[in-house]
Design an enzyme around this catalytic site. Sequence first.
Site, mmCIF file in Angstrom:
data_model
loop_
_atom_site.group_PDB
_atom_site.id
_atom_site.type_symbol
_atom_site.label_atom_id
_atom_site.label_comp_id
_atom_site.label_asym_id
_atom_site.label_seq_id
_atom_site.Cartn_x
_atom_site.Cartn_y
_atom_site.Cartn_z
ATOM 1 N N ASN A 208 -76.848 6.311 -70.525
ATOM 2 C CA ASN A 208 -75.488 6.082 -70.015
ATOM 3 C C ASN A 208 -74.523 5.981 -71.188
ATOM 4 O OD1 ASN A 208 -75.363 3.193 -70.868
ATOM 5 N ND2 ASN A 208 -77.105 3.082 -69.476
ATOM 6 N N ASP A 277 -81.160 1.687 -63.989
ATOM 7 C CA ASP A 277 -81.708 1.189 -62.726
ATOM 8 C C ASP A 277 -82.871 2.055 -62.246
ATOM 9 O OD1 ASP A 277 -79.981 -0.979 -62.398
ATOM 10 O OD2 ASP A 277 -78.372 0.336 -61.695
ATOM 11 N N PHE A 322 -73.215 -9.278 -66.870
ATOM 12 C CA PHE A 322 -72.031 -8.428 -66.845
ATOM 13 C C PHE A 322 -71.996 -7.643 -65.532
ATOM 14 C CE2 PHE A 322 -69.544 -7.998 -70.809
ATOM 15 C CZ PHE A 322 -70.170 -8.979 -71.550
HETATM 16 N N1 CTP Z 1 -79.212 -5.536 -65.448
HETATM 17 C C1 CTP Z 1 -80.497 -5.915 -65.721
HETATM 18 N N2 CTP Z 1 -81.542 -5.099 -65.397
HETATM 19 C C2 CTP Z 1 -81.333 -3.930 -64.770
HETATM 20 C C3 CTP Z 1 -79.999 -3.528 -64.461
HETATM 21 C C4 CTP Z 1 -78.959 -4.351 -64.804
HETATM 22 O O1 CTP Z 1 -80.692 -6.990 -66.304
HETATM 23 N N3 CTP Z 1 -82.349 -3.162 -64.484
HETATM 24 C C5 CTP Z 1 -78.105 -6.457 -65.803
HETATM 25 C C6 CTP Z 1 -77.057 -5.892 -66.715
HETATM 26 O O2 CTP Z 1 -77.377 -6.121 -68.082
HETATM 27 C C7 CTP Z 1 -75.813 -6.667 -66.307
HETATM 28 C C8 CTP Z 1 -76.043 -6.937 -64.830
HETATM 29 O O3 CTP Z 1 -77.436 -6.773 -64.601
HETATM 30 O O4 CTP Z 1 -75.726 -7.904 -66.970
HETATM 31 C C9 CTP Z 1 -75.281 -6.047 -63.888
HETATM 32 O O5 CTP Z 1 -75.548 -4.714 -64.174
HETATM 33 P P1 CTP Z 1 -74.857 -3.534 -63.379
HETATM 34 O O6 CTP Z 1 -75.375 -2.232 -63.867
HETATM 35 O O7 CTP Z 1 -73.371 -3.765 -63.320
HETATM 36 O O8 CTP Z 1 -75.334 -3.796 -61.912
HETATM 37 P P2 CTP Z 1 -76.688 -3.658 -61.178
HETATM 38 O O9 CTP Z 1 -77.285 -5.008 -61.063
HETATM 39 O O10 CTP Z 1 -77.522 -2.606 -61.799
HETATM 40 O O11 CTP Z 1 -76.182 -3.237 -59.723
HETATM 41 P P3 CTP Z 1 -75.395 -1.915 -59.245
HETATM 42 O O12 CTP Z 1 -76.030 -0.782 -59.979
HETATM 43 O O13 CTP Z 1 -75.652 -1.901 -57.782
HETATM 44 O O14 CTP Z 1 -73.954 -2.151 -59.580
#
Ligand code: CTP
Length: 394
Positions: A208, A277, A322
């Site tokens: 990303n 994710d 975040f």
């Molecule tokens: N995060 C994490 N582990 C993952 C994905 C995200 O610990 N596999 C953490 C990120 O470091 C951040 C928070 O979760 O602090 C939110 O990440 P974000 O990408 O905004 O959201 P997601 O939880 O992945 O949800 P969505 O994709 O539905 O927005």
Amino acid sequence: MENKCVVVGVTAGIAAYKICQLVSSLTKQGDEVHVIMTKDAEKFVTPLTFQTLSKQKVITDMFTVDYIPDVHHISLAKKADLFVIAPATANIIAKVSNGIADDLLTTTFLAATCPKLIVPAMNTYMLNNPITQANITKCREYGMHVMEAYAGYLACGDLGAGRLPDPEDIEDAITSLIEKDRYLTGKNILISAGATREEIDPVRYITNHSSGKMGYALARAARNAGANVTLISGQTNLRKPYGINQINVNSASEMYDAVISEFDHSDVTIMAAAVADYTPVEKADQKIKKSEGNWSLNLQRTQDILHTIGEKKKEYQMIIGFAMETENLMENAEKKLHEKNVDYIIANSLKDIGAGFGVDTNVVKIVSAHSVENLGLLSKDDTAKEILRHCLKK
Ligand code: CTP
């Protein structure tokens, strides 16, 4: 940042020319910089160069006739917020580790009570000599900070350790030592930063746009405030911050393992990394060759690190996550706050001008169960300082 007084001692090493950039940069950011040169250092760079860059009289002699009370060695020693010797030769290290004060630089250094930083640069055999190593150890035992010399080709043609660290890294070390408000002293802070990389085959990967700038700014700000910082870094192009325990990882699963193994002894964990994710179900051993028609990649969910540590969280621990969104910022931030059991969510919208990937600024809201603090447009360094102050300064 409040402007500080930095005394720069320059000794006779070929790397002295690199200190011009350091002096220029510190002066430009508003610090009061005083350069003291040894007699032999003047053979490498002239005092006039440093005088022009620092806009201060350069002092080289104890018994100068045009004596200026303000740059007298004792008043300079008292005034300094930080004293750095760079480049530091084997000779100056031998002297300062033994309290020798036989010229203006060593006399002022001995009298100074501020934090002291020594930046060695010399031939690799001189550096590796057990006498020099013992002197470096002695300096550290006396509370001085000594940077590790870099490895590479040296001016004498030898290959090995002994190069002066880059001026940007010396400046970072200065910044880490000069801050007086050390309100995070004794705290263990774990920070994740940057993008993860999910490999498809030996040639390709999914990632990303995260540059890691926000996470690194948080790591430096926590360190400057006195914390013991562990930085779990995904992919970035950023310089390794001084004085931080940095663990580099690639994939979301490597980041998961690293965060989980550090989490139990962390008082505060900040997940600033952009963690994937989804990851390919299988990584091909050989390069995937193209064929006719469309192709689709089978992906599976990665583990949510923030969610996992939210479940493990003990009473004494704080977790900050975040949320970067493109729509419904507050709704999504509040959802993440509760679902992941964290204390704060730092929410930002990619739609805000000055927020997002790669840039040096950010626009964030600090969301907790009880309040929302809007920080507005700030540099990422200032955003980091404000986040830490808001969440951790009692
Ligand atoms: N995060 C994490 N582990 C993952 C994905 C995200 O610990 N596999 C953490 C990120 O470091 C951040 C928070 O979760 O602090 C939110 O990440 P974000 O990408 O905004 O959201 P997601 O939880 O992945 O949800 P969505 O994709 O539905 O927005």
